[in-house]
Motif scaffolding. Structure first.
Motif: not given
Length: 67
Positions: A48-65
């Motif tokens: 689950v942790a690796i999946g969350a990191v992968a999703v965060a890497a695909i979406v990128g930090p701009d999606a949260l800001t």
């Protein structure tokens, strides 16, 4: 008389037979099962942790800001 490879009518002779009564499972078996569950849960958490990191890497930090 040989005690190995007994077959046929020799099996049902007039000799006493052995009855295996209740065999208690040892603590080693319980510990082995507990270790298996811990390893399974740890593997699930890592997945689950690796999946969350992968999703965060695909979406990128701009999606949260952008919210």
């Amino acid at each position: 008389m040989s005690q190995h490879n007994i077959s046929g009518s020799e099996v049902f002779g007039e000799r006493p037979f052995v009855v295996v009564r209740g065999v208690k499972t040892g603590a080693f078996r319980r510990k082995k099962a507990a270790r298996a569950w811990v390893a399974f849960i740890a593997g699930a958490v890592v997945t689950v942790a690796i999946g969350a990191v992968a999703v965060a890497a695909i979406v990128g930090p701009d999606a949260l800001t952008g919210l």
